[in-house]
Motif scaffolding. Structure first.
Motif, mmCIF file in Angstrom:
data_model
loop_
_atom_site.group_PDB
_atom_site.id
_atom_site.type_symbol
_atom_site.label_atom_id
_atom_site.label_comp_id
_atom_site.label_asym_id
_atom_site.label_seq_id
_atom_site.Cartn_x
_atom_site.Cartn_y
_atom_site.Cartn_z
ATOM 1 N N ILE A 222 8.176 26.605 26.586
ATOM 2 C CA ILE A 222 8.200 27.496 28.043
ATOM 3 C C ILE A 222 8.775 26.420 29.115
ATOM 4 O O ILE A 222 9.623 26.948 29.912
ATOM 5 N N LEU A 223 8.425 25.223 28.999
ATOM 6 C CA LEU A 223 8.514 24.274 29.947
ATOM 7 C C LEU A 223 10.035 24.068 30.361
ATOM 8 O O LEU A 223 10.300 23.678 31.591
ATOM 9 N N ASP A 224 10.963 24.379 29.342
ATOM 10 C CA ASP A 224 12.412 24.242 29.542
ATOM 11 C C ASP A 224 13.071 25.375 30.041
ATOM 12 O O ASP A 224 14.067 25.515 30.411
ATOM 13 N N TYR A 225 12.272 26.692 30.128
ATOM 14 C CA TYR A 225 12.931 27.941 30.781
ATOM 15 C C TYR A 225 12.252 28.108 32.131
ATOM 16 O O TYR A 225 12.300 29.335 32.529
ATOM 17 N N LEU A 226 11.568 27.317 32.929
ATOM 18 C CA LEU A 226 10.872 27.665 34.215
ATOM 19 C C LEU A 226 12.009 27.824 35.201
ATOM 20 O O LEU A 226 12.839 26.992 35.288
ATOM 21 N N ASP A 227 11.722 28.974 35.862
ATOM 22 C CA ASP A 227 12.714 29.108 37.318
ATOM 23 C C ASP A 227 12.028 27.988 38.496
ATOM 24 O O ASP A 227 10.763 27.384 38.129
ATOM 25 N N GLU A 228 12.560 28.280 39.637
ATOM 26 C CA GLU A 228 12.188 27.189 40.506
ATOM 27 C C GLU A 228 10.609 27.569 40.929
ATOM 28 O O GLU A 228 9.745 26.610 41.019
ATOM 29 N N ASP A 229 10.396 28.878 40.989
ATOM 30 C CA ASP A 229 8.946 29.059 41.396
ATOM 31 C C ASP A 229 7.958 28.505 40.345
ATOM 32 O O ASP A 229 6.880 28.437 40.865
ATOM 33 N N SER A 230 8.200 29.062 38.980
ATOM 34 C CA SER A 230 7.372 28.593 38.108
ATOM 35 C C SER A 230 7.209 27.126 38.328
ATOM 36 O O SER A 230 6.106 26.390 37.874
ATOM 37 N N PHE A 231 8.060 26.522 38.225
ATOM 38 C CA PHE A 231 8.269 24.959 37.996
ATOM 39 C C PHE A 231 7.361 24.324 39.178
ATOM 40 O O PHE A 231 6.463 23.482 39.191
ATOM 41 N N ASN A 232 7.659 25.033 40.533
ATOM 42 C CA ASN A 232 6.838 24.434 41.927
ATOM 43 C C ASN A 232 5.300 24.654 41.552
ATOM 44 O O ASN A 232 4.367 23.949 41.927
ATOM 45 N N HIS A 233 5.234 25.982 41.201
ATOM 46 C CA HIS A 233 3.546 26.296 40.995
ATOM 47 C C HIS A 233 2.915 25.245 40.018
ATOM 48 O O HIS A 233 1.647 24.762 40.446
ATOM 49 N N PHE A 234 3.490 24.932 38.953
ATOM 50 C CA PHE A 234 2.864 24.242 38.129
ATOM 51 C C PHE A 234 2.985 22.720 38.432
ATOM 52 O O PHE A 234 1.933 22.114 38.229
ATOM 53 N N ASP A 235 3.927 22.532 39.351
ATOM 54 C CA ASP A 235 3.806 20.889 39.621
ATOM 55 C C ASP A 235 3.016 20.736 40.952
ATOM 56 O O ASP A 235 2.240 19.647 40.775
ATOM 57 N N THR A 236 2.446 21.822 41.665
ATOM 58 C CA THR A 236 1.500 21.659 42.526
ATOM 59 C C THR A 236 0.032 21.663 41.726
ATOM 60 O O THR A 236 -0.850 20.710 42.417
ATOM 61 N N VAL A 237 -0.184 22.478 40.814
ATOM 62 C CA VAL A 237 -1.358 22.549 40.074
ATOM 63 C C VAL A 237 -1.617 20.752 39.642
ATOM 64 O O VAL A 237 -2.595 20.370 39.723
ATOM 65 N N LYS A 238 -0.581 20.410 38.791
ATOM 66 C CA LYS A 238 -0.804 19.147 38.166
ATOM 67 C C LYS A 238 -0.837 17.951 39.308
ATOM 68 O O LYS A 238 -1.844 17.267 39.296
ATOM 69 N N LYS A 239 -0.298 18.171 40.289
ATOM 70 C CA LYS A 239 -0.612 17.022 41.417
ATOM 71 C C LYS A 239 -1.710 17.115 42.081
ATOM 72 O O LYS A 239 -2.605 16.347 42.299
ATOM 73 N N LEU A 240 -2.365 18.518 42.456
ATOM 74 C CA LEU A 240 -3.607 18.528 43.120
ATOM 75 C C LEU A 240 -4.536 18.135 42.031
ATOM 76 O O LEU A 240 -5.737 17.370 42.616
ATOM 77 N N LEU A 241 -4.732 18.362 40.833
ATOM 78 C CA LEU A 241 -5.538 18.006 39.661
ATOM 79 C C LEU A 241 -5.592 16.402 39.542
ATOM 80 O O LEU A 241 -6.595 15.865 39.744
#
Ligand code: AMP
Length: 416
Positions: A222-241
């Motif tokens: 699924i990581l290859d199918y993320l739209d911008e919203d999905s990508f940004n959401h996940f990216d922030t989760v990873k950064k904050l963790l």
């Protein structure tokens, strides 16, 4: 002899201190993060679960304890809490003012699964849900709470796996590509996955069958199918963790069993558990409120299995048993004096000391033995001789030192 039903267990006094330790960790951590307890009934209308968890999940398909009650209504013993909690929030208008709701729960849950180590038919969960924020900060708060709990429990060897299921749009695109891959490899899949291909293709990613695992190694992720919203959401989760030094592993095939998840999903695993290695898991479920008839409200949460946590703690060999079961044992060899023994015991209990008296009219000798068995720190001996002087004997069980003290002075003693 009548035994417990298969897959259920008594929690006997010898293990209760471990349960209470774990429950205290849950309660304290929840308080620190501002989560309040919510309790719902053990059983609900079946549709609470069938409409939310998903008709094609194992839970709804095979594992629910469902029965028709005398009024002809279909009732289900709750297999998990999230759906019933959302039902309660909607019914009690807890989300009326649009404020964030932070809720936690502890209780028994019921699934008709094949019992094995760490898998029961009545088991217990703690969980927390953050309702009202669509933002990754809420996902991270939930993960920090879980992390805090694991730390306080003393669990060091574990893995946090995370993935994203993205927005509905991302999932739709991904599903199309996944279905096409699964169709191309249909002959190699297990029978169950062949069926799931049509009903719930994402679940094939979860399959424990060796055959499926082999096939899925080459499946699209699924990581290859993320739209911008999905990508940004996940990216922030990873950064904050990462900013909080929380270790995690991205597991692109993690989808979790239930239908209602979107965006972040995660699982906590411990190798101490064997086959059933997940001791907690959760994710975001923005669509669930609307699905259960409420106004849309974004939410994220997780649950942890208490029995599995206790299995991990057992392996760590830490005991939370209270060594002394009582502070004072009141010994009285003459039943005619039990009123006196009782009033002394009550006086001490009013000082919040743990006091045990003999209720079996045993000999003085066996009462002393009892006092040792309870590991009492002190014994008080009530006998005629001293009573004529309005006194009793106080014995320090550790030093064996004995002193005669006036009953009127007992209240002033410092026996803590
Ligand atoms: P789930 O709702 O399936 O994600 O479950 C959350 C947690 O509850 C799991 O990680 C387990 O620790 C625990 N759990 C789920 N099912 C059972 C079961 N049948 N017996 C014991 N623990 C369970």
């Amino acid at each position: 002899m009548i035994n417990t039903v298969r897959g259920t267990k008594d929690i006997i006094p010898a293990s209760i201190s471990d349960w209470q330790f774990v429950e205290n960790v849950f309660r304290n951590a929840s308080k620190i993060y501002g989560y309040k307890e919510l309790r719902t009934p053990i059983f609900e209308k079946t549709e609470v679960f069938s409409r939310s968890i998903g008709d094609d999940t194992d839970i709804v398909n095979k594992e629910m304890y469902t029965f028709t009650d005398k009024g002809g209504e279909s009732i289900t013993l709750r297999p998990e809490q999230t759906a019933a909690l959302v039902r309660a929030v909607i019914q009690n208008s807890l989300d009326r003012d649009g404020a964030n709701l932070r809720l936690f729960y502890i209780g028994p849950y019921f699934r008709y699964e094949r019992p094995q180590k760490g898998r029961l038919r009545q088991f217990h969960q703690y969980g927390a849900e953050s309702i009202g924020s669509p933002n990754p900060e809420a996902d991270v708060e939930i993960l920090l709470l879980a992390n805090k709990i694991i730390k306080e429990l003393g669990i060091k060897e574990y893995k946090l796996l995370i993935n994203t299921l993205g927005t509905e749009n991302s999932r739709k695109n991904y599903k199309t590509s996944l279905i096409s891959f699964l169709n191309d490899n249909k002959e190699l899949l297990s029978e169950e996955s062949k069926m799931r291909l049509d009903t719930n293709p994402l679940r094939v990613l979860d399959s424990k069958s060796e055959k499926d695992i082999e096939v899925m190694k080459n499946a699209p992720i699924i990581l290859d199918y993320l739209d911008e919203d999905s990508f940004n959401h996940f990216d922030t989760v990873k950064k904050l963790l990462t900013a909080e030094a929380v270790d995690f592993t991205i597991q692109p095939r993690l989808v979790r069993g239930l239908d209602y998840y979107c965006h972040t999903v995660f699982e906590f695993q411990s190798s101490a558990l064997g086959a059933q290695d997940a001791f907690g898991g959760g994710g975001r479920y923005d669509g669930l409120f609307a699905q259960l008839g409420g106004k849309p409200n974004p939410a994220v949460g997780f649950a942890m299995g208490i029995e599995r946590i206790l299995l991990i703690l057992e392996g760590l060999n830490v005991s939370h048993k209270d060594e002394n079961e009582c502070d004072i044992y009141v010994i009285c060899g003459n039943p005619d004096l039990s009123a006196k023994a009782n009033s002394i015991a009550e006086m001490l209990r009013n000082k919040n000391l743990r006091v045990i008296t003999d209720i079996n009219r045993r000999s003085m000798k066996s009462q002393f033995k009892e006092s040792n068995r309870f590991k009492a720190r002190y014994s008080i001996i009530v006998a005629e001789d001293e009573l004529t002087r309005n006194s009793v004997i106080l014995k320090n069980m550790l030093t064996t030192e004995q002193t005669e003290i006036e009953i009127s002075k007992i209240n002033e003693l410092d026996l803590n």
